[in-house]
Motif scaffolding. Structure first.
Motif, mmCIF file in Angstrom:
data_model
loop_
_atom_site.group_PDB
_atom_site.id
_atom_site.type_symbol
_atom_site.label_atom_id
_atom_site.label_comp_id
_atom_site.label_asym_id
_atom_site.label_seq_id
_atom_site.Cartn_x
_atom_site.Cartn_y
_atom_site.Cartn_z
ATOM 1 N N GLN A 89 0.839 -1.210 0.000
ATOM 2 C CA GLN A 89 0.000 0.000 0.000
ATOM 3 C C GLN A 89 0.875 1.261 0.000
ATOM 4 O O GLN A 89 0.573 2.247 -0.661
ATOM 5 C CB GLN A 89 -0.900 0.014 1.244
ATOM 6 N N LYS A 90 1.965 1.189 0.754
ATOM 7 C CA LYS A 90 2.861 2.346 0.829
ATOM 8 C C LYS A 90 3.458 2.624 -0.562
ATOM 9 O O LYS A 90 3.450 3.771 -1.043
ATOM 10 C CB LYS A 90 3.972 2.037 1.840
ATOM 11 N N ALA A 91 3.929 1.552 -1.227
ATOM 12 C CA ALA A 91 4.529 1.714 -2.550
ATOM 13 C C ALA A 91 3.505 2.300 -3.522
ATOM 14 O O ALA A 91 3.809 3.218 -4.297
ATOM 15 C CB ALA A 91 5.046 0.365 -3.038
ATOM 16 N N GLU A 92 2.283 1.783 -3.417
ATOM 17 C CA GLU A 92 1.201 2.245 -4.300
ATOM 18 C C GLU A 92 0.917 3.741 -4.076
ATOM 19 O O GLU A 92 0.747 4.504 -5.026
ATOM 20 C CB GLU A 92 -0.060 1.452 -3.956
ATOM 21 N N LEU A 93 0.872 4.143 -2.822
ATOM 22 C CA LEU A 93 0.590 5.546 -2.501
ATOM 23 C C LEU A 93 1.671 6.462 -3.079
ATOM 24 O O LEU A 93 1.364 7.479 -3.725
ATOM 25 C CB LEU A 93 0.497 5.743 -0.975
ATOM 26 N N PHE A 94 2.931 6.081 -2.883
ATOM 27 C CA PHE A 94 4.004 6.963 -3.365
ATOM 28 C C PHE A 94 4.071 7.006 -4.891
ATOM 29 O O PHE A 94 4.399 8.045 -5.476
ATOM 30 C CB PHE A 94 5.340 6.579 -2.721
ATOM 31 N N GLU A 95 3.723 5.909 -5.521
ATOM 32 C CA GLU A 95 3.668 5.885 -6.979
ATOM 33 C C GLU A 95 2.573 6.844 -7.471
ATOM 34 O O GLU A 95 2.765 7.618 -8.398
ATOM 35 C CB GLU A 95 3.307 4.459 -7.416
ATOM 36 N N HIS A 96 1.441 6.796 -6.777
ATOM 37 C CA HIS A 96 0.303 7.655 -7.113
ATOM 38 C C HIS A 96 0.682 9.140 -6.943
ATOM 39 O O HIS A 96 0.400 9.969 -7.813
ATOM 40 C CB HIS A 96 -0.857 7.283 -6.174
ATOM 41 N N LEU A 97 1.362 9.443 -5.851
ATOM 42 C CA LEU A 97 1.756 10.844 -5.595
ATOM 43 C C LEU A 97 2.740 11.339 -6.650
ATOM 44 O O LEU A 97 2.725 12.505 -7.040
ATOM 45 C CB LEU A 97 2.369 10.977 -4.194
ATOM 46 N N LYS A 98 3.577 10.400 -7.119
ATOM 47 C CA LYS A 98 4.561 10.766 -8.139
ATOM 48 C C LYS A 98 3.865 11.080 -9.462
ATOM 49 O O LYS A 98 4.232 11.986 -10.200
ATOM 50 C CB LYS A 98 5.512 9.586 -8.338
ATOM 51 N N LEU A 99 2.826 10.293 -9.731
ATOM 52 C CA LEU A 99 2.068 10.475 -10.981
ATOM 53 C C LEU A 99 1.289 11.784 -11.007
ATOM 54 O O LEU A 99 1.129 12.400 -12.040
ATOM 55 C CB LEU A 99 1.057 9.320 -11.113
ATOM 56 N N TYR A 100 0.776 12.197 -9.795
ATOM 57 C CA TYR A 100 -0.062 13.392 -9.739
ATOM 58 C C TYR A 100 0.502 14.420 -8.753
ATOM 59 O O TYR A 100 -0.168 14.801 -7.783
ATOM 60 C CB TYR A 100 -1.493 13.006 -9.333
ATOM 61 N N PRO A 101 1.706 14.887 -8.962
ATOM 62 C CA PRO A 101 2.348 15.782 -7.986
ATOM 63 C C PRO A 101 1.589 17.092 -7.784
ATOM 64 O O PRO A 101 1.649 17.678 -6.704
ATOM 65 C CB PRO A 101 3.733 16.036 -8.580
ATOM 66 N N ASP A 102 0.843 17.536 -8.800
ATOM 67 C CA ASP A 102 0.167 18.828 -8.676
ATOM 68 C C ASP A 102 -1.173 18.738 -7.954
ATOM 69 O O ASP A 102 -1.794 19.754 -7.638
ATOM 70 C CB ASP A 102 -0.058 19.461 -10.056
ATOM 71 N N GLU A 103 -1.617 17.530 -7.729
ATOM 72 C CA GLU A 103 -2.939 17.345 -7.103
ATOM 73 C C GLU A 103 -2.887 17.337 -5.583
ATOM 74 O O GLU A 103 -3.911 17.368 -4.919
ATOM 75 C CB GLU A 103 -3.594 16.025 -7.588
#
Ligand SMILES: Cc1ncc(C[n+]2csc(CCOP(=O)(O)OP(=O)(O)O)c2C)c(N)n1
Length: 433
Positions: A409-423
């Motif tokens: 879950q942690k890896a998934e969250l950080f991947e998501h944040l990387k994809l949408y840094p402006d959000e």
């Protein structure tokens, strides 16, 4: 008010059943014991009677009090005789707590923190009880005991950081404001569900006893919290295990909008101790700092030296609203509040005691209030500029070694944040560790 009618001036705990059992009881009725049932014969602690009578409440446990509103102590031997410096420290701490509460309450109203709870009117309970304990003693609090933490060294800065949930909050932003906790001062983290702290405290105290520590555990709770099943389970466990727990009830007459007379029909919380659970009990005037101190000191001695639980019920009044989510003018009169604020004020009582000894002047009050105001304001300005706890902290502290699915879950969250840094306002969070 009724409960304050009975005054006593000797610290006397109503003996627990176990103490009573050590004395030999003789039947006082003339009933022929040969007629008694086998059950009664085997249990010779019971008197027997041939009177068909249901027992009702006949005796109220008195309120132990030693200092009046003028700051006079009676009997003089009940004065713990602290030095000028020590009493000044206690009084200043009460005033600090009161001043800080005033500001943080308003700060919540300005929307700068999400929630707050004040301790107005209960200052003597916090400082009087905390001063009677040792830092080795573990504290489990409910939430309205900030002064206990402050006495143990929890600073205004730490309080404000917790209320702002910033990266310096020891609770890492996981709790509502005022749910403090600190290993350093031996205070377990406060949790919102009422009364959960009681069975936990009994277990912690029992562990201290098993490990041969010369220490005890104190647990604070309100008279409302004492209506939870956990109160009864905890009291019975403590009694049967003889766990060195000090049960400290703050009976401030209100549980949000429920008055204490709707909370129980017996002799308050103290009435449950001796007969209900076999726990030595005292009821004290919670607005008299010396009564609170003497009772807690004696309770600690009984817990630590004799390894037994003790119950203290401190009678007081919640002068402020329950919390910033409450408006108490909807269910109680201003007259009632003002009576306690003006005629039964615990700080006024200690101030009178000091003024009589020329240890304090009214001007010094102003100096303390002004200095605390600046400290709180400065702490707040600093705290508001700090980052929020690191996002990765979401995944820490539950497991010693994080589980596989948590890591995923942690890896998934950080991947998501990387994809949408402006959000997401990622720059508002501390660096990930
Ligand atoms: C198990 C549980 N039930 C209800 C609540 C909501 N609640 C929070 S504080 C409170 C009143 C508690 O009153 P009391 O124990 O007398 O303490 P006080 O607030 O007066 O200091 C209630 C009902 C809760 N937090 N947990």
């Amino acid at each position: 008010m009724n409960s304050l009618r009975h005054f006593a001036s000797k610290v006397r705990f109503t003996p627990s059943t176990s103490t009573l059992l050590n004395r030999s009881f003789k039947p006082t009725t003339s009933f022929n014991r040969n007629f008694s049932s086998a059950v009664v014969e085997e249990d010779d602690k019971y008197e027997v009677t041939n009177q068909l009578e249901f027992q009702t409440l006949k005796h109220y446990i008195p309120v132990y009090t030693v200092m009046n509103q003028e700051g006079e102590v009676n009997p003089p031997s009940a004065d713990p005789n602290f030095s000028k410096d020590e009493v000044t420290k206690m009084y200043k701490m009460m005033l600090t707590l009161n001043t800080m509460d005033n500001i943080l309450y308003d700060v919540q109203r300005q929307g700068r923190i999400s929630f707050y709870m004040t301790s107005f009117g209960e200052e003597a309970i916090h400082i009087g009880s905390a001063a009677a304990l040792d830092l080795k003693d573990t504290v489990f609090a409910q939430y309205r005991e900030s002064g206990v933490l402050m006495w143990r060294g929890f600073s205004i800065e730490q309080i404000v950081n917790q209320c702002c949930s910033n990266e310096f909050d020891l609770g890492k932003g996981r709790q509502m404001p005022v749910h403090y906790g600190s290993k350093e001062i031996n205070v377990q983290t406060i949790s919102s569900p009422l009364t959960t702290q009681l069975p936990q405290a009994v277990g912690a105290a029992y562990a201290q006893k098993l490990m041969g520590e010369k220490a005890c555990t104190i647990v604070y709770f309100g008279e409302g919290a004492a209506s939870e099943g956990d109160f009864h389970a905890a009291m019975n466990f403590a009694a049967t295990l003889q766990s060195p727990t000090i049960f400290f009830c703050r009976n401030n007459k209100w549980a949000i909008s429920t008055p204490s007379h709707e909370q129980y029909r017996g002799d308050g919380i103290a009435g449950r101790g001796p007969n209900g659970y076999g726990i030595a009990t005292i009821r004290v005037d919670g607005n008299d700092i010396w009564a609170v101190y003497n009772a807690t000191k004696k309770a600690r001695e009984m817990a630590v030296e004799q390894g037994q639980p003790v119950l203290i019920e401190a009678m007081t009044y919640r002068v402020g609203h329950h919390s910033t989510s409450d408006d108490s003018s909807r269910y109680r009169t201003l007259e009632e509040i003002n009576f306690w604020k003006e005629k039964r004020n615990p700080m006024h009582r200690l101030r009178q005691y000091m003024l009589k000894r020329n240890w304090w002047t009214e001007d010094q009050d102003k100096e303390v209030v002004s200095s605390v105001r600046s400290q709180v304001r400065e702490s707040l300005m600093r705290a508001e500029k700090q980052k929020k706890p690191a996002i990765s902290e979401l995944f820490t502290d539950v497991y010693d070694v994080p589980t596989k699915n948590l890591l995923e879950q942690k890896a998934e969250l950080f991947e998501h944040l990387k994809l949408y840094p402006d959000e997401y306002p990622i720059d508002q969070y501390a660096q990930d560790k």
